[in-house]
Design an enzyme around this catalytic site. Sequence first.
Site, mmCIF file in Angstrom:
data_model
loop_
_atom_site.group_PDB
_atom_site.id
_atom_site.type_symbol
_atom_site.label_atom_id
_atom_site.label_comp_id
_atom_site.label_asym_id
_atom_site.label_seq_id
_atom_site.Cartn_x
_atom_site.Cartn_y
_atom_site.Cartn_z
ATOM 1 N N ASP A 1 0.844 -1.199 0.000
ATOM 2 C CA ASP A 1 0.000 0.000 0.000
ATOM 3 C C ASP A 1 0.879 1.247 0.000
ATOM 4 O O ASP A 1 1.519 1.545 1.004
ATOM 5 C CB ASP A 1 -0.894 -0.058 1.248
ATOM 6 C CG ASP A 1 -1.664 1.229 1.488
ATOM 7 O OD1 ASP A 1 -1.872 1.984 0.524
ATOM 8 O OD2 ASP A 1 -2.064 1.456 2.647
ATOM 9 N N GLU B 1 -9.059 -20.005 -15.864
ATOM 10 C CA GLU B 1 -9.490 -20.461 -14.541
ATOM 11 C C GLU B 1 -10.716 -21.337 -14.778
ATOM 12 O O GLU B 1 -11.828 -20.830 -14.959
ATOM 13 C CB GLU B 1 -9.869 -19.288 -13.630
ATOM 14 C CG GLU B 1 -10.116 -19.779 -12.208
ATOM 15 C CD GLU B 1 -11.298 -19.147 -11.483
ATOM 16 O OE1 GLU B 1 -11.376 -19.292 -10.259
ATOM 17 O OE2 GLU B 1 -12.174 -18.540 -12.133
ATOM 18 N N ASP C 1 -11.131 -15.306 -15.734
ATOM 19 C CA ASP C 1 -11.960 -15.681 -14.591
ATOM 20 C C ASP C 1 -13.138 -16.551 -15.045
ATOM 21 O O ASP C 1 -13.795 -16.244 -16.052
ATOM 22 C CB ASP C 1 -12.488 -14.375 -13.963
ATOM 23 C CG ASP C 1 -13.085 -14.565 -12.595
ATOM 24 O OD1 ASP C 1 -12.357 -15.014 -11.696
ATOM 25 O OD2 ASP C 1 -14.276 -14.248 -12.416
ATOM 26 N N ASP D 1 -3.903 4.093 2.728
ATOM 27 C CA ASP D 1 -5.314 3.927 3.115
ATOM 28 C C ASP D 1 -5.627 2.522 3.621
ATOM 29 O O ASP D 1 -6.774 2.187 3.895
ATOM 30 C CB ASP D 1 -6.235 4.291 1.939
ATOM 31 C CG ASP D 1 -6.037 3.354 0.746
ATOM 32 O OD1 ASP D 1 -5.151 2.473 0.796
ATOM 33 O OD2 ASP D 1 -6.772 3.499 -0.252
ATOM 34 N N ASP E 1 -2.034 -1.022 -3.638
ATOM 35 C CA ASP E 1 -2.292 -0.264 -4.864
ATOM 36 C C ASP E 1 -1.164 -0.480 -5.879
ATOM 37 O O ASP E 1 -0.165 -1.152 -5.597
ATOM 38 C CB ASP E 1 -2.489 1.223 -4.548
ATOM 39 C CG ASP E 1 -1.449 1.748 -3.576
ATOM 40 O OD1 ASP E 1 -0.275 1.362 -3.729
ATOM 41 O OD2 ASP E 1 -1.800 2.523 -2.658
HETATM 42 C C1 NOJ Z 1 -12.979 -16.588 -9.410
HETATM 43 C C2 NOJ Z 1 -12.124 -15.590 -8.697
HETATM 44 O O1 NOJ Z 1 -10.838 -16.101 -8.552
HETATM 45 C C3 NOJ Z 1 -12.821 -15.308 -7.391
HETATM 46 O O2 NOJ Z 1 -12.030 -14.599 -6.488
HETATM 47 C C4 NOJ Z 1 -14.108 -14.583 -7.689
HETATM 48 O O3 NOJ Z 1 -14.826 -14.383 -6.491
HETATM 49 C C5 NOJ Z 1 -14.968 -15.391 -8.653
HETATM 50 N N1 NOJ Z 1 -14.231 -15.961 -9.738
HETATM 51 C C6 NOJ Z 1 -16.028 -14.511 -9.243
HETATM 52 O O4 NOJ Z 1 -15.465 -13.596 -10.136
#
Ligand code: NOJ
Length: 559
Positions: A36, A283, A222, A40, A44
Amino acid sequence: MTHPTVHVPAAAPSRPGSEWWRTAVIYQIYPRSFADASGDGIGDLRGITDRLAHLQELGIDAIWLSPFYRSPQRDAGYDVSDYCDVDPVFGTLADMDRMLGDAHARGIRVIVDLVPNHSSDQHVWFQEALTAEPGSPERARYLFRDGRGVDGDEPPNNWESVFGGPAWTRVTEPDGTPGQWYLHLFDASQPDFDWANPEVQEEFRRILRCWLDRGVDGFRVDVAHGLVKTDGLPDHLPPLDADSMGGGSGDAPYWGQDGVHEIFRDWNRVLAEYDGDRALCAEAWLPTVDQTALWVRPDEMHQAFNFSYLMTPWDAAQLREVITESLRAYPAVGAPSTWVLSNHDVIRHATRLAMTTAVPQGYGIGPASPDQPDPVVGLRRARAATTLMLALPGSAYLYQGEELGLPEVIDLPDEARQDPTWFRTGGTRYGRDGCRVPIPWQADAPGYGFGPSERSWLPQPTSWARLSRSAQEHDPDSTLWLYRTLLALRRNASLGSGTLTWLDGYPADVIAFRTDEITVIANLGSEPVALPTATVLVSSGPVDGGMLPPDTAVWLSVR
Ligand code: NOJ
């Protein structure tokens, strides 16, 4: 104090055709918790830039940056309201450009997180959908449906949110009447897009290009197994039970649908328009490595996280099997295998590997969990597991803080927890906050040097001074030095592009293989094991009198 001598060659500069991602060690930065600079209490982009020298010294090849986009932060940035801008909490686009430029100057590539399954409910498209009519083009970008039951007051189907509770929320129409429902596989603040809609497809091509134009080296995608849902959105039968992201079941009507692959073929073509090797990493939580390998066929993504490996318990036979399977299934489609032990969604491996029960992904562990693992055993196994993993051919992912041996923080106070899972399950699932606690950099500074103040968005345990980077810097036996040594040896010996040959003649609870000139032996049993006569290059723990203790792994030179 003396340190082991570790020469860390800089990573090769970006060069078209090098396919760097085949062998890369990729370090995940979860920006809220890394460093950070503003004070805050939330990490970042400037904080990351300030610490890049540490990552170069560690010896990684690339960074995967979790979301830093404009977002209400209801799911720590995985709820995006503007995909091509930086959230003020993390800085500005100029901060991002600077971070990217500095990383590249150090030979570190950067892949960014792309969140295509859902947006934030504050995204302009969703706001437009709420004020538009049922059946309108604005609603057609998401999955709005009429409810079931006489008054439409029951959800359109029985799907469950990954974070607990129903996957549908009912809206109030502009005229004030109870209206349609929208699908959200995650939090209610994360409405799912309708990927059958060409407008959604075109928007994501634009988003890919906005980051490729800025120079990113690729994307971690994702929920890459969830974008396409079965036509008609049928009930999930039998209803889903304790399944989370899909690793445990193959036939949910929203995980792993065939149509998803056409999207990634399209993105592959977008990346191919650019110079250099830009990579896509999926993922995708799927039950087997063979299913996951479908995401990395030659015209789709380049890598997929090996969650089958991550979910394998500390058991020699099961690990041998998943490694063998991975080294068969991924190369069979022309892709490298990846390896991963921790990330921001799972219990850190320094805790998980000492657990005696399997906890579904995302459920987490807390003070009232029946299984309270021994932290000493956990760290010993984690060090051995990483020593084993970093010798494997392919690409490896590390999660920030694992190089310090950080455990899961189990005793976070209830009032500090922030994961939507905790709220959506009324506290019955602890969720993922325990692996997201900000990094301790400096033993004697407020907030362990996470930032210039003592502020930290999740409280850090008082015991973390000894785990801080500054404390480990001067200890040659530290986990930090273990990681540095492993990464330097891995790079010098090009282990990422090596081959693996299993070695016979060891007890069943020992893993032994040769990769090029290096022999790797890991003792997962409870008795010491005799080592062959050879030079020890690195070991995860003390090795005395030629015997390898339990929960210890070693690299030997057999030249
Ligand atoms: C997988 C991500 O790694 C996770 O952190 C997130 O909550 C979910 N997908 C939804 O985007």
